[in-house]
Design an enzyme around this catalytic site. Structure first.
Site, mmCIF file in Angstrom:
data_model
loop_
_atom_site.group_PDB
_atom_site.id
_atom_site.type_symbol
_atom_site.label_atom_id
_atom_site.label_comp_id
_atom_site.label_asym_id
_atom_site.label_seq_id
_atom_site.Cartn_x
_atom_site.Cartn_y
_atom_site.Cartn_z
ATOM 1 N N ASP A 193 -9.830 -3.730 -5.228
ATOM 2 C CA ASP A 193 -9.189 -2.872 -4.232
ATOM 3 C C ASP A 193 -9.749 -1.460 -4.364
ATOM 4 O OD1 ASP A 193 -7.529 -1.394 -2.588
ATOM 5 O OD2 ASP A 193 -5.708 -2.430 -3.221
ATOM 6 N N SER A 223 0.848 -1.188 0.000
ATOM 7 C CA SER A 223 0.000 0.000 0.000
ATOM 8 C C SER A 223 0.890 1.247 0.000
ATOM 9 C CB SER A 223 -0.963 -0.043 1.185
ATOM 10 O OG SER A 223 -2.006 0.885 1.024
ATOM 11 N N HIS A 269 -8.197 -5.027 -1.040
ATOM 12 C CA HIS A 269 -6.904 -4.479 -0.626
ATOM 13 C C HIS A 269 -6.089 -5.498 0.175
ATOM 14 C CE1 HIS A 269 -4.255 -1.054 -0.162
ATOM 15 N NE2 HIS A 269 -4.220 -1.197 1.147
#
Length: 703
Positions: free
Chosen positions: A639, A553, A676
């Site tokens: 995501d 991320s 995610h």
């Protein structure tokens, strides 16, 4: 592949030049068209990338399977969590060998007066199954249980479930005894949920088109959603809403917050139709949270100290004018929050860069209702955090202690500080005497001391030949603290020196550590990580051509930035759901979460300095025509936090500009139905982890 075979060719996406013009700067993006997720060329390209990755990494099959088998052999797959008491029931979760998801259960206190000790594979007397994730997920490619809330009668439960990975959840209310669905009208809500005190209403949160949690709604059980009532709407796009019920079930805590500022309201759950009570109006830079403690509230706030402090105020007059001090942090401390119980308070804080906890006694009467804090020690384990503590009337607090080489240890601590171990994670075949862990301090290029946690096999020496692995994050004031991982043992057993770096931008060393790694100081994050990586090589813990790096991320942004700056330091990197097209994203306020991110990165639309600064580090825009590490980028179609398009574009640009040969492939692997966090089932997640680690180990000659 033999020498006579034609080398595999990576997929080539169509190039359609598109100009992005801001502050007089023109950037030509050949892959801007990918931002349209509905473009019919996009999904076939992603699937072609998957096929290419599978072909290029075919030789890793045996290594991947070996690591997966090692993980399964170490992790107790038939397991049960520590039961916790809520009302008249003990609640816990089971896992069963061969099954992907947890089974949530309970057993009555009338049958087990004291905390029961469940045996894996054997139901407790009186056991009821609340949610069997395996049954719920049957026929689904993805399953996530985001919330399981029991009403005060103990007869009904409300759950929120996601079956796509998009982090939008559907509500089911069920009668526990019969399993009958009583209500399933609320769809596509956020992950927060709370019952009213009498069980007639549920409170939930909705997101707007930019995926910002912006509304709190009240739903009357058994009604349709057309009659739901909007309780609160957050109009400011910088702020998002969240809710939770106080641990005595009497108050709904509604928190509205940006990166820097917060505002809390309390709604009386005994009167669910009442209006929320504002604690303290928002003031830019004032960040506070609230814990209800009987007829008082405990506040964690930065109104008097940058590293936060504890205060209290009467519930009937909770404003800042009535905040009375409880605890101000000492040098090197950062106050994180508090849990209030009838007989005592537990304060959580960071001390010396690691999370820990203190106990505060309660006075029977007087102007100072809380005593001085007393540190809690759990067998000298450096990291202590909260466990499961659902009830205000608990007489003990559950804590979790761990480290890189200390399996997860669950303890109960009473108001006098006496602790009892409830459960130690059983790791089969693990002998801690065979390994060593330590914290070192690396001097960054500007003289700042950066903490790094290191683990290795005890017989590994600093002789300049070892394979190494370094992980980092460094954003949002998030602290990535040392914690045990069975997967890590597969690296350590192969002689890998494991390092967990804590660059500025995280929260490990307090609020100043965060402030010094964000906005126009973001380069400190990247420089710290490179300096920590070079330290491993300079100190001869890792061979110059055998260092792997990983981040996810915002940590994927870190990885993308450091390979542009110092590609020679790393042999291979893994960028998970990476935020690598950062400037393009932050320039588009219509994208999910962008506006709220401006307090983290700056607003490049309005400020040319921010634009220029971000352009100087955004990974997609700074690739150089030199040899890079081998790169694996992983992402998921659903995501909603970091668009899967970012790594798709990045990989195309990397292949076009870098000078990598076939021995340093640049690969993309995309989960078609996931979000995610990647795959949802535990075995699927382990297989994904095993593949990623096998790729890294192969490149550093440690597989």
């Amino acid at each position: 592949m033999t020498d006579s075979e034609t080398p595999l060719q990576p997929p080539l996406a169509e190039r359609i030049p598109s100009e992005r013009v801001f502050h007089g700067d023109v950037f030509v993006d050949d892959f801007a068209w990918m931002r349209d997720h509905d473009d019919p060329r996009l999904l076939p390209h992603v699937k072609a990338e998957n096929a290419y990755t599978e072909a290029v990494t075919g030789h890793l099959a045996a290594g991947t399977e070996a690591i997966f088998a090692e993980m399964k052999s170490r992790i107790v797959q038939d397991d049960v969590s520590v039961p916790v008491l809520l009302g008249d029931w003990w609640y816990y979760a089971r896992t069963v060998e061969g099954q992907q998801y947890e089974i949530h259960c309970r057993t009555p206190r009338s049958v087990h007066a004291d905390r029961p000790t469940p045996v894996p594979g054997t139901p407790l007397a009186g056991e009821q199954v609340l949610v069997d994730g395996n049954a719920e997920a049957e026929g689904e490619e993805f399953f996530e249980l985001a919330a399981l809330e029991i009403d005060r009668t103990g007869e009904r439960m409300a759950i929120l479930v996601d079956r796509t990975g998009g982090e939008l959840y559907d509500l089911d209310v069920r009668e526990i005894a019969s399993g009958q669905v009583l209500d399933h009208t609320v769809k596509q809500a956020s992950h927060d949920l709370a019952w009213s005190y009498d069980g007639t209403h549920l409170f939930y949160v909705r997101r707007d088109d930019a995926w910002r949690a912006h509304q709190v709604w009240r739903h009357e059980l058994g009604s349709n959603t057309e009659s739901d009532v909007l309780v609160l709407e957050e109009a400011d796009e910088m702020f998002a809403l969240g809710i939770e019920s106080s641990r005595d079930d009497k108050w709904l805590v509604i928190q509205s917050g940006s990166q820097l500022t917060s505002e809390v309201r309390l709604l009386d759950l005994r009167d669910p139709l009442s209006e929320p009570l504002l604690v303290e109006p928002r003031k830019h830079g004032l960040d506070y949270s609230v814990e209800v403690d009987g007829d008082r509230i405990i506040l964690t706030h930065n109104g008097t100290h940058a590293d936060f402090a504890l205060a209290w105020a009467p519930l009937e007059a909770p404003g800042r004018a009535n905040w009375k001090p409880v605890y101000e942090p000492a040098a090197g401390e950062r106050v994180l929050g508090a849990l209030a119980f009838e007989g005592f308070v537990t304060m959580f804080l960071r001390r010396g860069g690691l999370p820990t906890a203190d106990l505060l006694s309660k006075a029977i009467a007087g102007e100072e209702p809380y005593g001085d804090p007393r540190p809690i020690d759990v067998n000298g384990i450096p990291r202590i955090g909260p466990g499961s503590n659902p009830s205000y009337d608990q007489t003990t607090v559950q804590l979790v202690a761990t480290s890189l080489l200390t399996p997860r240890t669950v303890v109960d601590v009473d108001s006098d500080g006496a602790s009892s171990v409830l459960k130690v994670q059983d790791v089969r075949g693990f002998d801690p005497e065979k390994y060593v862990e330590e914290r070192v301090w690396v001097t960054a290029r500007d003289g700042v001391q950066v903490p790094v946690d290191i683990a290795r096999r005890a017989d590994v020496r600093a002789d300049g030949t070892n394979p190494g692995f370094i992980y980092g994050y460094g954003s949002y004031e998030v602290s990535i603290d040392p914690a045990f991982s069975a997967l890590r043992l597969s690296m350590l057993d192969r002689g890998v020196v494991y390092a967990l770096a804590h660059p500025r931008g995280g929260g490990e060393m307090g609020r100043a550590w965060y402030d010094d790694g964000k906005m126009l100081a973001k380069n400190n994050t990247f420089n710290d990580f490179v300096d920590c990586s070079r330290w491993l090589i300079d100190q001869q813990w890792v061979a110059p051509d055998r260092l792997a790096a990983e981040g996810g991320s915002a940590g994927g942004l870190l990885i993308g930035a450091v390979v542009n700056r110092a590609p020679e330091v790393f042999r291979v990197v893994h960028a998970a759901v990476p935020f690598v097209d950062a400037l393009t994203t932050i320039l588009d306020p219509t994208l999910p979460l962008t506006v709220g991110e401006w307090e983290e990165w700056g607003n490049p639309i309005e400020d040319p300095r921010v634009y220029a600064y971000m352009k100087g580090y955004s990974p997609y825009e700074n690739i150089r025509p030199v040899q890079y590490p081998a790169i694996l980028a992983t992402t998921s179609i659903n995501d909603t936090r970091v668009s899967f398009v970012e790594p798709v574009k990045w990989v195309q640009q990397l292949r076009e500009i870098t000078t990598n040969g076939a021995d340093r492939p640049i690969l993309l692997k995309t989960e078609i139905v996931a979000g995610h966090a990647g795959s949802s089932g535990r075995y699927d997640a382990w297989k994904q982890d095993a593949f990623e680690i096998a790729f890294l180990l192969d490149q550093i000659k440690a597989l």
